[in-house]
Design an enzyme around this catalytic site. Structure first.
Site, short mmCIF file in Angstrom:
data_model
loop_
_atom_site.label_atom_id
_atom_site.label_comp_id
_atom_site.label_asym_id
_atom_site.label_seq_id
_atom_site.Cartn_x
_atom_site.Cartn_y
_atom_site.Cartn_z
N GLU A 81 0.85 -1.19 0.00
CA GLU A 81 0.00 0.00 0.00
C GLU A 81 0.88 1.24 0.00
O GLU A 81 0.46 2.32 0.40
CB GLU A 81 -0.97 -0.02 1.17
CG GLU A 81 -0.34 -0.23 2.52
CD GLU A 81 -1.39 -0.39 3.62
OE1 GLU A 81 -2.17 0.53 3.80
OE2 GLU A 81 -1.40 -1.46 4.27
N CYS A 113 -3.35 -3.87 4.34
CA CYS A 113 -2.40 -4.86 4.84
C CYS A 113 -2.75 -6.29 4.43
O CYS A 113 -2.01 -7.23 4.76
CB CYS A 113 -2.29 -4.77 6.36
SG CYS A 113 -1.94 -3.11 6.93
N THR A 154 3.27 3.87 15.74
CA THR A 154 3.04 2.59 15.05
C THR A 154 3.56 2.63 13.61
O THR A 154 3.03 1.95 12.74
CB THR A 154 1.54 2.19 15.08
OG1 THR A 154 0.78 3.17 14.39
CG2 THR A 154 1.03 2.09 16.50
N SER A 203 -10.41 1.58 14.15
CA SER A 203 -9.61 0.56 13.45
C SER A 203 -9.31 -0.62 14.39
O SER A 203 -9.38 -1.78 13.98
CB SER A 203 -8.32 1.15 12.88
OG SER A 203 -7.38 1.45 13.88
N HIS A 235 -1.86 -10.38 12.10
CA HIS A 235 -1.39 -9.10 11.57
C HIS A 235 -1.05 -8.24 12.79
O HIS A 235 -1.87 -8.10 13.70
CB HIS A 235 -2.48 -8.44 10.72
CG HIS A 235 -2.16 -7.01 10.40
ND1 HIS A 235 -0.97 -6.64 9.80
CD2 HIS A 235 -2.83 -5.85 10.63
CE1 HIS A 235 -0.95 -5.33 9.65
NE2 HIS A 235 -2.06 -4.82 10.16
N LYS A 244 -4.36 -8.59 21.93
CA LYS A 244 -5.80 -8.40 22.10
C LYS A 244 -6.59 -9.44 21.31
O LYS A 244 -7.59 -9.97 21.79
CB LYS A 244 -6.22 -7.00 21.65
CG LYS A 244 -5.72 -5.89 22.55
CD LYS A 244 -6.24 -4.55 22.05
CE LYS A 244 -5.57 -3.41 22.78
NZ LYS A 244 -6.38 -2.20 22.82
N ASN A 277 5.27 -1.37 12.35
CA ASN A 277 4.28 -1.85 11.38
C ASN A 277 4.89 -1.85 9.98
O ASN A 277 5.47 -0.84 9.56
CB ASN A 277 3.03 -0.96 11.41
CG ASN A 277 1.84 -1.62 10.71
OD1 ASN A 277 1.95 -2.72 10.17
ND2 ASN A 277 0.69 -0.94 10.74
N SER A 310 -7.25 -2.97 6.40
CA SER A 310 -8.28 -1.95 6.63
C SER A 310 -9.05 -1.67 5.35
O SER A 310 -8.57 -1.88 4.25
CB SER A 310 -7.62 -0.66 7.13
OG SER A 310 -7.12 -0.85 8.43
N1 CAA Z 1 1.74 2.06 30.75
C1 CAA Z 1 1.21 0.98 30.14
N2 CAA Z 1 0.24 1.08 29.20
C2 CAA Z 1 -0.23 2.32 28.89
C3 CAA Z 1 0.30 3.47 29.50
C4 CAA Z 1 1.34 3.31 30.48
N3 CAA Z 1 1.88 4.36 31.09
N4 CAA Z 1 -0.36 4.53 28.97
C5 CAA Z 1 -1.24 4.05 28.08
N5 CAA Z 1 -1.17 2.72 28.02
C6 CAA Z 1 -1.91 1.80 27.15
C7 CAA Z 1 -3.39 2.10 27.02
O1 CAA Z 1 -4.11 1.61 28.11
C8 CAA Z 1 -3.71 1.39 25.71
O2 CAA Z 1 -3.81 0.01 25.92
P1 CAA Z 1 -5.21 -0.75 25.69
O3 CAA Z 1 -5.65 -0.43 24.30
O4 CAA Z 1 -4.88 -2.18 25.88
O5 CAA Z 1 -6.13 -0.19 26.72
C9 CAA Z 1 -2.44 1.59 24.88
O6 CAA Z 1 -1.42 1.97 25.82
C10 CAA Z 1 -2.58 2.66 23.82
O7 CAA Z 1 -3.12 3.80 24.42
P2 CAA Z 1 -4.15 4.73 23.65
O8 CAA Z 1 -5.26 3.93 23.07
O9 CAA Z 1 -4.49 5.89 24.53
O10 CAA Z 1 -3.18 5.23 22.49
P3 CAA Z 1 -3.36 6.26 21.32
O11 CAA Z 1 -4.56 7.13 21.51
O12 CAA Z 1 -2.05 6.92 21.15
O13 CAA Z 1 -3.69 5.34 20.04
C11 CAA Z 1 -3.42 3.75 18.33
C12 CAA Z 1 -3.08 4.10 19.78
C13 CAA Z 1 -4.92 3.84 18.11
C14 CAA Z 1 -2.93 2.34 18.05
C15 CAA Z 1 -2.68 4.76 17.40
O14 CAA Z 1 -1.31 4.61 17.55
C16 CAA Z 1 -3.05 4.59 15.95
O15 CAA Z 1 -4.01 5.19 15.47
N6 CAA Z 1 -2.25 3.76 15.16
C17 CAA Z 1 -2.53 3.50 13.77
C18 CAA Z 1 -3.75 2.62 13.54
C19 CAA Z 1 -3.54 1.18 13.90
O16 CAA Z 1 -2.45 0.70 14.03
N7 CAA Z 1 -4.66 0.47 14.06
C20 CAA Z 1 -4.62 -0.95 14.33
C21 CAA Z 1 -5.82 -1.67 13.77
S1 CAA Z 1 -6.00 -1.31 12.01
C22 CAA Z 1 -4.87 -2.34 11.26
O17 CAA Z 1 -4.44 -3.28 11.83
C23 CAA Z 1 -4.41 -2.01 9.87
C24 CAA Z 1 -3.09 -1.32 9.97
O18 CAA Z 1 -2.06 -1.96 9.89
C25 CAA Z 1 -3.06 0.14 10.15
#
Ligand code: CAA
Length: 386
Positions: A81, A113, A154, A203, A235, A244, A277, A310
């Site tokens: 992609e 992906c 990521t 996502s 993935h 998860k 990633n 996605s």
């Molecule tokens: N110690 C330990 N853990 C902590 C922490 C600390 N001090 N602070 C936060 N965390 C944990 C949170 O609890 C959370 O864990 P859980 O989800 O298990 O509850 C984790 O850290 C991430 O925290 P947030 O959700 O607050 O993080 P964020 O708002 O920065 O978003 C994300 C994380 C959504 C993955 C973001 O990085 C993102 O948008 N990434 C791109 C999208 C992506 O990767 N999506 C995955 C599914 S889609 C897919 O798979 C296709 C692809 O390749 C893109």
């Protein structure tokens, strides 16, 4: 057909520079544990201008190809992609760089992906009809969300190459894939954007929801249960996402089996934690990590794979390891590649990340890097490799 078709060899490539996730967290005023534990990432590969998705694809493949393989390959499929051209397939460049038989097909496939998974399934169908041929399937991507974005943690860069043939020496790809397609916007990249758009929380939910859907249908169609699998590979957009997914399935088996699958999962994310990633390649990097790092896999073991792209397409399928598969693994060279990388400061990562190729047709000559293949420069809107 009762012919055995599957993965004969597999290898990955990631560029020689990376940024440390704890340092990135500090620079972004985030608790380091959020990245290392919350997302399960310790390092992030960074692609310099000399390593684009084409050169990374060629770098992933060349170490595993013999002269005989290059003669037998009549189909190159690149899943990505991160395409560098709307018309010309990256597989055409890769074909030339690797010196593959000229009477070969070369195409690029896209569905986020998921693309390399359909590449594998297409390769199996092709070999069923042309048993003497081999197919080269490559997944190559650079994940870019942008500096100071929520997706920055990521990102990553790298490629995985797999040689598909009859009587494979690593694993048979079983004829059991269950796919599911739905039209959603969880992660995407419009043509005019060099950065991905993402609805992060949505996502994550969709990744797990598609897993639930394809896994439920898989069990119904095959009469298999989780207990039939020695290990699973997911993935991994970041390694916690796979955890998860695993936790969603674990209640279906007893505690001893839960512990065994969790131990295999840890082996399956060793490399991904250090690369980040790589989109199309992430599932296959995780498979390589599992095969290289697990201490207790044997011939005959079946591994379940969950592919998610996605947009979205999800697929669950399985592979079965064959006698002698350990001799085909490049575990030492993979480990050495990761260990020999150079760590960038966050400031240097930011500089490299913002470098761009000219878009006005002017010439840019890039300096030499240490890899087998690299982007040498651009001129007249054309990419030149060496
Ligand atoms: N110690 C330990 N853990 C902590 C922490 C600390 N001090 N602070 C936060 N965390 C944990 C949170 O609890 C959370 O864990 P859980 O989800 O298990 O509850 C984790 O850290 C991430 O925290 P947030 O959700 O607050 O993080 P964020 O708002 O920065 O978003 C994300 C994380 C959504 C993955 C973001 O990085 C993102 O948008 N990434 C791109 C999208 C992506 O990767 N999506 C995955 C599914 S889609 C897919 O798979 C296709 C692809 O390749 C893109």
């Amino acid at each position: 057909t009762n012919m055995n078709i599957g993965i004969d060899k597999l290898h990955f490539f990631t560029p020689h520079v990376y940024v440390d996730m704890e340092e990135l967290a500090e620079a972004r005023d985030v608790e380091p544990a959020k990245f290392t534990i919350g997302l399960g990432q310790t390092q992030q590969a960074v692609a310099p201008l000399t390593q684009d998705p084409v050169s990374m694809a060629a770098n992933a493949a060349w170490p595993i190809l013999t002269a005989e393989d290059k003669e037998a390959i009549d189909f190159i499929i690149v899943g990505s992609e991160s395409g560098v051209d709307q018309s010309k397939a990256m597989a055409v460049h890769v074909h030339q760089l690797l010196g593959i038989n000229p009477f070969a097909r070369a195409i690029e496939m896209k569905e986020a992906c998921y693309a390399a998974t359909v590449g594998l399934q297409t390769a199996v169908s092709h070999i069923a009809r042309h048993p003497e041929s081999k197919v080269l399937v490559i997944a190559t991507d650079i994940a870019r969300y942008g500096l100071n974005t929520s997706g920055e943690s990521t990102q990553g860069a790298g490629a995985v190459a797999m040689l598909i043939s009859k009587d494979p020496r690593v694993a048979v790809i079983n004829d059991d894939a269950v796919s599911y397609t739905g039209d959603i916007y969880d992660f995407w990249r419009p043509n005019y954007s060099t950065y991905a758009k993402v609805d992060g929380k949505f996502s994550n939910e969709q990744y797990l929801s598609y897993l639930e859907t394809v896994w439920t249908e898989y069990k119904k169609r095959t009469n298999k249960t989780l207990a039939d699998f020695k290990a699973l590979a997911f993935h991994l957009p970041y390694s916690k996402m796979g955890l998860k997914g695993l936790r969603q399935l674990l209640p279906e088996v007893d505690e001893a089996k839960q512990a065994a699958l969790t131990e295999q999962f840890e082996a399956s994310r060793v490399y991904n934690k250090r690369v980040g990633n790589i989109y199309t390649g992430s599932l296959y990097l995780s498979l390589i990590s599992l095969l290289d790092q697990s201490q207790n896999l044997e011939a005959g073991d079946t591994i379940g794979l969950y592919s998610y792209g996605s947009g979205a397409v999800g697929e669950f399928f399985s592979i079965t390891l064959v006698e002698g598969f350990k001799d085909m693994l490049a575990d030492e060279s993979h480990q050495a590649m990761l260990d020999n990388r150079v760590q960038l400061s966050v400031a240097d990562y930011e500089l490299i990340f913002q470098e761009e190729l000219p878009t006005d047709g002017s010439q840019l000559v890039l300096s030499e890097d240490e890899e087998q293949f690299q982007l040498a420069g651009v001129e007249g809107h054309k990419r030149l490799y060496k």
